[in-house]
Motif scaffolding. Structure first.
Motif, short mmCIF file in Angstrom:
data_model
loop_
_atom_site.label_atom_id
_atom_site.label_comp_id
_atom_site.label_asym_id
_atom_site.label_seq_id
_atom_site.Cartn_x
_atom_site.Cartn_y
_atom_site.Cartn_z
N ASN A 106 0.84 -1.19 0.00
CA ASN A 106 0.00 0.00 0.00
C ASN A 106 0.88 1.25 0.00
O ASN A 106 1.55 1.55 0.98
N PHE A 107 0.87 1.95 -1.14
CA PHE A 107 1.69 3.16 -1.26
C PHE A 107 0.95 4.42 -0.84
O PHE A 107 1.44 5.53 -1.03
N LEU A 108 -0.22 4.23 -0.27
CA LEU A 108 -0.99 5.39 0.22
C LEU A 108 -1.08 5.32 1.74
O LEU A 108 -2.08 5.69 2.35
N ASP A 109 0.00 4.85 2.35
CA ASP A 109 0.00 4.60 3.79
C ASP A 109 0.56 5.74 4.62
O ASP A 109 0.76 5.61 5.82
N GLY A 110 0.78 6.87 3.99
CA GLY A 110 1.32 8.01 4.73
C GLY A 110 0.31 9.13 4.88
O GLY A 110 0.68 10.29 4.99
N ALA A 113 -4.26 11.30 0.38
CA ALA A 113 -4.30 12.58 -0.33
C ALA A 113 -4.13 13.80 0.58
O ALA A 113 -3.65 14.85 0.14
N ASP A 114 -4.51 13.67 1.84
CA ASP A 114 -4.48 14.84 2.73
C ASP A 114 -3.14 15.56 2.80
O ASP A 114 -3.08 16.76 2.58
N PRO A 115 -2.04 14.85 3.09
CA PRO A 115 -0.74 15.55 3.12
C PRO A 115 -0.35 16.10 1.74
O PRO A 115 0.29 17.17 1.67
N LEU A 116 -0.74 15.42 0.68
CA LEU A 116 -0.42 15.93 -0.65
C LEU A 116 -1.09 17.28 -0.88
O LEU A 116 -0.51 18.18 -1.49
N LYS A 117 -2.29 17.41 -0.38
CA LYS A 117 -3.00 18.69 -0.52
C LYS A 117 -2.34 19.80 0.28
O LYS A 117 -2.61 20.97 0.08
N LYS A 118 -1.48 19.40 1.23
CA LYS A 118 -0.70 20.40 2.00
C LYS A 118 0.70 20.53 1.41
O LYS A 118 1.61 21.03 2.08
N ALA A 122 3.91 13.04 2.58
CA ALA A 122 3.22 12.14 3.50
C ALA A 122 3.17 12.81 4.87
O ALA A 122 3.81 13.85 5.09
N ASN A 123 2.43 12.20 5.78
CA ASN A 123 2.36 12.74 7.14
C ASN A 123 3.57 12.33 7.98
O ASN A 123 3.73 12.76 9.11
N ASP A 124 4.40 11.45 7.42
CA ASP A 124 5.56 10.94 8.14
C ASP A 124 6.74 10.92 7.18
O ASP A 124 6.62 11.41 6.06
N ASN A 125 7.84 10.35 7.60
CA ASN A 125 8.95 10.22 6.66
C ASN A 125 9.50 8.80 6.61
O ASN A 125 10.66 8.60 6.29
N THR A 126 8.63 7.84 6.89
CA THR A 126 9.06 6.44 6.83
C THR A 126 8.10 5.56 6.02
O THR A 126 8.40 4.39 5.77
N PHE A 131 8.37 7.57 0.56
CA PHE A 131 9.48 7.28 -0.35
C PHE A 131 9.05 7.35 -1.80
O PHE A 131 9.80 7.84 -2.66
N LEU A 132 7.84 6.91 -2.10
CA LEU A 132 7.36 7.00 -3.47
C LEU A 132 7.29 8.45 -3.93
O LEU A 132 7.81 8.81 -5.00
N LEU A 133 6.66 9.28 -3.15
CA LEU A 133 6.49 10.68 -3.55
C LEU A 133 7.80 11.44 -3.63
O LEU A 133 8.05 12.16 -4.59
N THR A 134 8.65 11.26 -2.62
CA THR A 134 9.92 11.99 -2.67
C THR A 134 10.78 11.49 -3.84
O THR A 134 11.47 12.28 -4.48
N HIS A 135 10.68 10.18 -4.13
CA HIS A 135 11.41 9.68 -5.30
C HIS A 135 10.89 10.30 -6.58
O HIS A 135 11.65 10.61 -7.50
N LEU A 136 9.60 10.51 -6.63
CA LEU A 136 9.02 11.14 -7.81
C LEU A 136 9.50 12.58 -7.98
O LEU A 136 9.84 13.02 -9.08
N TYR A 137 9.53 13.32 -6.88
CA TYR A 137 10.01 14.70 -6.96
C TYR A 137 11.46 14.71 -7.50
O TYR A 137 11.81 15.52 -8.37
N GLU A 138 12.25 13.81 -6.95
CA GLU A 138 13.67 13.78 -7.30
C GLU A 138 13.89 13.30 -8.73
O GLU A 138 14.68 13.88 -9.49
#
Ligand SMILES: *[C@@H]1O[C@H](CO)[C@@H](O)[C@H](O)[C@H]1NC(C)=O
Ligand SMILES: *[C@@H]1O[C@H](CO)[C@@H](O)[C@H](O)[C@H]1NC(C)=O
Ligand SMILES: *[C@@H]1O[C@H](CO)[C@@H](O)[C@H](O)[C@H]1NC(C)=O
Ligand SMILES: *[C@@H]1O[C@H](CO)[C@@H](O)[C@H](O)[C@H]1NC(C)=O
Ligand SMILES: *[C@@H]1O[C@H](CO)[C@@H](O)[C@H](O)[C@H]1NC(C)=O
Ligand SMILES: *[C@@H]1O[C@H](CO)[C@@H](O)[C@H](O)[C@H]1NC(C)=O
Length: 321
Positions: A106-110, A113-118, A122-126, A131-138
């Motif tokens: 489950n890659f939506l475990d952080g 959508a809520d933290p993405l809207k902010k 994710a709401n955490d860093n683990t 990791f999926l989202l930060t990898h995408l940014y990078e």
């Protein structure tokens, strides 16, 4: 976040410049246009907005008039229904964790959508989501040529560099990849990226990830050449220089709810989740191809150029043919 308001204010004010100089990357050009100061933190802020919008759809207020449904929403591509969510939420055993078959992740475990809207990953860093989202940014930052990539304020991509490996158990076809790329393009358009820049990015993505059996290529720098094809179904266009033996046969992922056959049966599945894979892949891919010129934010640009969202979508669909 602090940067968001500035970005939106400037974007909505239509301050995107007329035309990107050839010696400026898409990342640097649009960061400068939207936030003035071309710092690593600002480049990362722009990538965060574009990726988050591509994933969950347009959420920023005010927006510039281009509606983005988002990769997680079901949609249509070339007359076919596409639903990528099961690759992200663990409904499919489609994530490659190194075994002979895909597993459910489950890659939506952080926080989903809520933290993405902010404007966060994710709401955490683990979490897997983080990791999926930060990898995408990078990955996309590298692909779009961010000059501060790997430097102050913009961490380098440290994920899997073979997008073929990441997506190995997803069995993705041209409509799935096409929808993903289209949502990224629409997101970029919604922030003012010009049509010409979108087209460059789209072509680069298709070249890197959209050709079945394509030979090893480098995606995010610095990397050795590795297999990058994400489109691996039989219906995907074949690379002009195919190396199909290096990929192996594509196997469709099975639902996580599927119980292994009791009698003769090995579980037949290999699915990975798209979220993980796609994030990784796209990031890497985009980095290489897009480092130079393409930019990804069409909304403001679209307005500036007088191009409608529908026209942009059509142009993009044509690119994917
Ligand atoms: C890009 O070219 C312009 C005009 O030739 C020049 O003024 C500018 O310094 C160049 N920028 C970079 C980053 O090389
Ligand atoms: C741009 O960034 C530099 C370095 O962080 C900072 O000193 C400067 O104040 C910033 N300028 C603006 C207009 O924010
Ligand atoms: C998304 O963009 C469309 C078109 O501008 C707009 O009508 C809609 O309200 C936006 N959605 C959100 C959640 O901002
Ligand atoms: C996949 O199925 C297993 C077994 O039912 C369950 O424990 C797990 O939570 C499921 N994974 C997801 C991401 O739903
Ligand atoms: C992760 O979050 C914790 C708690 O907020 C923080 O202490 C830690 O520094 C963070 N780690 C990274 C790598 O950001
Ligand atoms: C759409 O589907 C048709 C028929 O399957 C195919 O010939 C065409 O190449 C597809 N176009 C795109 C843009 O994928």
């Amino acid at each position: 976040m602090h940067f968001t308001r500035s970005v939106l204010t400037l974007a909505s004010a239509g301050l995107v410049m007329s035309q990107r100089p050839t010696n400026m990357s898409i990342c640097d050009y649009y960061t400068t246009a939207l936030l003035k100061n071309n710092t690593g933190a600002n480049q990362l802020a722009v990538l965060t907005l574009v990726v988050n919008t591509a994933v969950i759809g347009n959420y920023t207020t005010p927006n510039v008039g281009i509606k983005v449904d988002g990769i997680l929403a079901p949609g249509m591509y070339n007359g076919t229904e596409v639903n990528l969510l099961p690759y992200f939420n663990g409904d499919l055993k489609s994530t490659n964790r190194g075994g002979n078959a895909g597993v459910s992740v489950n890659f939506l475990d952080g926080g989903g959508a809520d933290p993405l809207k902010k404007n966060m990953a994710a709401n955490d860093n683990t979490s897997h989501q983080y990791f999926l989202l930060t990898h995408l940014y990078e990955f996309f930052g590298a692909l779009l040529g961010c000059s501060q990539y790997g430097m102050n304020g913009f961490p380098a991509y440290d994920g899997q560099t073979s997008m073929a490996k990441v997506h190995k158990f997803m069995d993705l076809g041209p409509n799935e990849l096409g929808y993903f790329v289209q949502q990224v393009a629409m997101s970029a358009a919604s922030f003012g990226v010009a049509k010409e820049d979108l087209e460059m990015v789209g072509m680069a993505l298709n070249q890197l990830f959209g050709l079945r059996c394509s030979p090893p290529a480098a995606a995010v720098p610095p990397t050795d050449k590795e297999l990058q094809a994400i489109c691996i179904k039989d219906t995907c266009p074949l690379s002009p220089n195919p190396v199909c033996d290096q990929y192996g046969a594509a196997v469709a992922p099975v639902p996580n709810s599927t119980t292994p056959a009791t009698s003769s049966g090995m579980p037949q599945s290999t699915s990975g989740s798209m979220t993980g894979s796609m994030t990784n892949s796209m990031t890497a891919t985009m980095t290489n191809s897009m480092t130079g010129p393409p930019s990804a934010v069409p909304t403001a640009g679209a307005a500036v150029h007088g191009v409608s969202a529908a026209a942009l979508a059509a142009a993009f669909a044509a690119l994917l043919a």
